[in-house]
Design an enzyme around this catalytic site. Structure first.
Site, PDB file in Angstrom:
ATOM      1  N   ASP A   1       0.847  -1.189   0.000  1.00  0.00           N
ATOM      2  CA  ASP A   1       0.000   0.000   0.000  1.00  0.00           C
ATOM      3  C   ASP A   1       0.878   1.233   0.000  1.00  0.00           C
ATOM      4  O   ASP A   1       2.096   1.140  -0.106  1.00  0.00           O
ATOM      5  CB  ASP A   1      -0.991  -0.028   1.173  1.00  0.00           C
ATOM      6  CG  ASP A   1      -0.303  -0.399   2.464  1.00  0.00           C
ATOM      7  OD1 ASP A   1       0.761   0.195   2.733  1.00  0.00           O
ATOM      8  OD2 ASP A   1      -0.807  -1.280   3.177  1.00  0.00           O
TER       9      ASP A   1
ATOM     10  N   LYS B   1      -4.447   2.667   0.503  1.00  0.00           N
ATOM     11  CA  LYS B   1      -5.624   3.357   1.010  1.00  0.00           C
ATOM     12  C   LYS B   1      -5.286   4.836   1.124  1.00  0.00           C
ATOM     13  O   LYS B   1      -4.210   5.195   1.543  1.00  0.00           O
ATOM     14  CB  LYS B   1      -5.989   2.839   2.399  1.00  0.00           C
ATOM     15  CG  LYS B   1      -6.243   1.369   2.442  1.00  0.00           C
ATOM     16  CD  LYS B   1      -6.328   0.942   3.881  1.00  0.00           C
ATOM     17  CE  LYS B   1      -6.368  -0.569   3.969  1.00  0.00           C
ATOM     18  NZ  LYS B   1      -6.299  -1.021   5.353  1.00  0.00           N
TER      19      LYS B   1
ATOM     20  N   MET C   1      -1.377   8.387  12.524  1.00  0.00           N
ATOM     21  CA  MET C   1      -2.604   8.767  11.804  1.00  0.00           C
ATOM     22  C   MET C   1      -3.350   9.871  12.552  1.00  0.00           C
ATOM     23  O   MET C   1      -4.578   9.854  12.666  1.00  0.00           O
ATOM     24  CB  MET C   1      -3.521   7.538  11.634  1.00  0.00           C
ATOM     25  CG  MET C   1      -2.906   6.439  10.786  1.00  0.00           C
ATOM     26  SD  MET C   1      -3.780   4.864  10.892  1.00  0.00           S
ATOM     27  CE  MET C   1      -3.074   4.161  12.379  1.00  0.00           C
TER      28      MET C   1
END
Lengths: 329, 410
Positions: free
Chosen positions: A121, A143, A258
């Site tokens: 990813d 993503k 995040m």
């Protein structure tokens, strides 16, 4: 890929997207080139890792670029498909560490070198993809925050399907697969399907991103522990189950992954829960890449400072006395 | 070419005459310019790249055909790549008569000089140049060059200097990971292969150190519980002393230098002495040792975060839910006391606990129980350090938990 010429400061156009476009682009960026990629007619054909680089402003996308306007034009080779293997396949979950090709482990490199398929990813160290064999199939399941995504169940299914075809499948992720990497779910899915699965731990960004910015997560006389949480759900959100109060009072270094988008809410909550407003804080973006940036400010000003400096994901937030270290560097 | 002696030329300030204005000429001229040569290009036309060099003022361009040997006046080296064999042969002959070396890029069989395939690789001691020559086969030369460059980058070769440095030495704090060779990083491996001195303790991956050449000095500052070890101030001093003597020093540590590894102190000590320090993160045992026992420190729906602390100091107040994983390093000797503290802080006595001894070693062993039972279980089984303790619901995901539940142990 090897670059024979120094491309520092040169403009480079990539036409078409090869399976290793990510590796090529990262090598070019590391060399200091200005990279433009020809946008495919259907945006869905653009790997999310490449689109992500464009959204972060690290490369430019152009629909119909004029090749003669660039110093160098790289034409993509057609992707090849590996042969079906015979016998049982396997899945190797490889933690790729931060986006610095030197910070993948030797075992991780060896796994890549014998991969038939690499599933990665956008946060994987794309430069490391160059170590995959020429004919390996590269599958990007990246993503994008709050955008379209490949559901985890689909990724699990891809790993199982590919291995059932007798292939050696490497699942390459940034950081460590077991630190918010959903590696546990992937391993379970493989075991349930009877696929042998190996885990190669990686360097977790929660420790390495601060380290690369000169910030130790523990430091004698300052702090003897650190806590790592995900900030993708803000405090107060019904989905939030984190005990922000206990974290605020723990006295450990807080590392939030995040957590750029929710930083204002998190900082406010931590202060409300008793963490001093002048606690040092830092945000490290693009750790391990040529574009790495660090901003520092007291906790009550860190969100505003990061926003003003245009810091975006991926980034790691560090809160605690250690965030003020590195005065000598 | 019957004979092939490789030479390294210092072209700084020396005249190179390049005949021809195409891409081959451009590539070579760029390389000559990068080496500091004064370059004169003779060609009626030039390609875009050469034109850029002319516009930058990096080369002199005479926009005309090649005439005769007088065009080569003052040259130390001649390069011809016109693509018309008559002209290229004439340039080569004229150079020969002047006794100036000439690279005829259009004829590998007869050229007097050749440019090898080349790569510049940055190793810990700076830039090195790798060039290969394969009897006029550029593809094979490139393949060999890439192989050597790769091996150097990965640290598969001995990369130590054999001559004294003219500059001061360096220090690298390298995280060695949990003790298995393969979990060292590529960069860490490269630094180890470049070091004159390696400073290790007992948690560093020793097998890789044992395989270093005997002439690498290995200093063991190991700390074994209950035994004397070199104190931290002295370790700092050793790093500074060795690097100040002009040596390359790797401080190889177990796990990550910044996770309870005192790497920050070592770095500050070296920087205070004016030495440059590189810190190479390592795979921390706090995450990887539980992983080796099948226990992820975070897992969707099971754990939303984790805290790593040392178990031999006071345990801070932490989230008490069993969905917050607690990892204790160096905590075996105080295991029971720590569990009592956790209960006093509000953690459930039923919260699962695993103790993973000797992570990644063939003798790795996992003992599982709960906050209330683990102390006694560990004593019964003679659990000893080094071990990593994991507290939280994630312990249920490991194979030992299912076995223990099946066997009715917990």
């Amino acid at each position: 890929m090897s670059l024979d010429l120094s491309l520092t400061g040169r403009s480079v156009l990539l036409t078409g997207i090869a399976h290793d476009a990510g590796a090529t682009i990262h090598a070019l960026l590391r060399d200091g080139a200005h990279v433009t990629v020809t946008a495919p007619a259907d945006p869905a054909d653009l790997p999310t890792s490449v689109r992500d680089l464009a959204e972060r402003g690290l490369i430019e996308l152009r629909a119909e670029p004029e090749p003669t306007a660039y110093d160098v034009v790289i034409r993509a080779a057609r992707a090849t498909v590996p042969a079906e293997g015979s016998g049982a396949g396997e899945v190797i979950l490889v933690g790729g560490g931060p986006s610095d090709a030197g910070l993948i482990t030797i075992q991780g490199l060896e796994a890549l070198q014998r991969a038939d398929v690499v599933v990665h990813d956008r946060l994987a160290p794309l430069a490391a993809l160059a170590h995959a064999p020429e004919g390996a199939e590269i599958i990007d399941v990246g993503k994008i925050p709050r955008g379209e995504f490949t559901p985890q169940e689909r990724i699990n299914a891809i790993l199982v399907e590919q291995a059932q075809r007798g292939r050696t499948v490497v699942r390459l992720k940034g950081g460590d697969n077991f630190v918010f990497g959903r590696g546990g779910e992937e391993a379970q899915a493989c075991r349930t399907a009877g696929i042998p699965v190996t885990v190669v731990p990686g360097i977790t960004s929660s420790v390495a991103a601060p380290a690369l910015a000169g910030i130790p997560v523990t430091h004698r006389d300052l702090v003897q522990g650190f806590s790592v949480v995900s900030g993708h759900v803000p405090p107060g959100d019904p989905r939030s189950t984190l005990d922000w109060g206990a974290l605020a009072r723990s006295g450990t270094t807080l590392v939030i992954l995040m957590g750029v988008a929710t930083l204002p809410a998190v900082a406010t909550e931590l202060i409300a829960q008793g963490l001093a407003a002048d606690t040092p804080a830092a945000v490290v973006a693009d750790a391990g890449m040529a574009s790495m940036r660090t901003v520092r400010a007291p906790l009550d000003a860190i969100a505003e400072t990061a926003a003003r400096e245009g810091i975006g994901a991926p980034a790691v937030v560090v809160i605690g006395a250690v965030a003020a270290l590195d005065v000598l560097a | 070419m019957k004979s092939a002696l490789p030479l390294v030329l210092d072209l700084t300030g020396r005249l190179v005459v390049a005949v021809g204005g195409g891409p081959v000429s451009a590539r070579r001229v760029r390389a000559f310019v990068d080496e500091g040569a004064a370059v004169r290009v003779i060609s009626p036309w030039v390609c875009e790249d050469l034109r850029d060099l002319v516009l930058e003022g990096a080369v002199e361009w005479q926009a005309r055909d090649y005439v005769d040997a007088t065009d080569l006046d003052g040259a130390w080296l001649v390069h011809t790549a016109v693509g018309e064999s008559g002209v290229d042969r004439q340039v080569a002959r004229d150079a020969e008569s002047l006794r100036v070396w000439c690279v005829d890029a259009t004829d590998a069989a007869t050229t007097a000089a050749s440019v090898p395939a080349r790569a510049d690789v940055t190793i810990p001691d700076g830039r090195v140049t790798i060039s290969t020559y394969a009897a006029g086969d550029p593809g094979l030369a490139t393949s060999l060059r890439d192989g050597v460059a790769d091996a150097a980058t990965r640290g598969d070769l001995d990369l130590r200097r054999t001559r004294h440095r003219t500059t001061s030495g360096w220090v690298a704090l390298v995280g060695g990971g949990p003790g298995v060779d393969g979990l060292l990083t590529a960069r860490g491996h490269q630094l180890l292969r470049s070091a004159d001195v390696v400073v290790v303790d007992r948690l560093a991956p020793r097998a890789i150190v044992d395989r270093l050449p005997a002439s690498v000095r290995v200093i063991d500052v190991g700390k074994t519980p209950g035994h004397h070890a070199v104190p931290q101030w002295r370790i700092n001093e050793i790093l500074v002393e060795e690097a100040s003597r002009g040596l390359g020093v790797v401080r190889l540590k177990g796990g990550d230098p910044y996770v309870l590894g005192r790497g920050g102190e070592e770095r500050l000590a070296c920087e205070a002495a004016g030495l440059s320090v590189e810190v190479v993160p390592g795979v921390t045992s706090a995450v990887s040792v539980p992983a080796a026992a099948g226990i992820p420190v975070t897992h969707r729906g099971v754990a939303r975060g984790f805290t790593v602390v040392t178990g031999h100091e006071a345990i801070p107040g932490l989230p008490t839910g069993s969905d917050h994983t607690l990892v204790l390093l160096m905590g075996v000797s105080q295991l029971s006391e720590t569990m009592t503290t956790l209960v006093a802080q509000g953690r459930s006595a039923d919260c699962p606990v695993a103790v993973v001894e000797r992570g990644f070693a063939p003798t790795q062993r996992t003992t599982v129980g709960t906050v209330s039972t683990i102390g006694a279980l560990a004593r019964e089984r003679g659990v000893e350090s080094p071990a990593v303790i994991v507290v939280g619901d994630v312990v249920r995901l490991g194979p030992e938990w299912s076995e223990a539940v099946a066997g009715g142990v917990s």
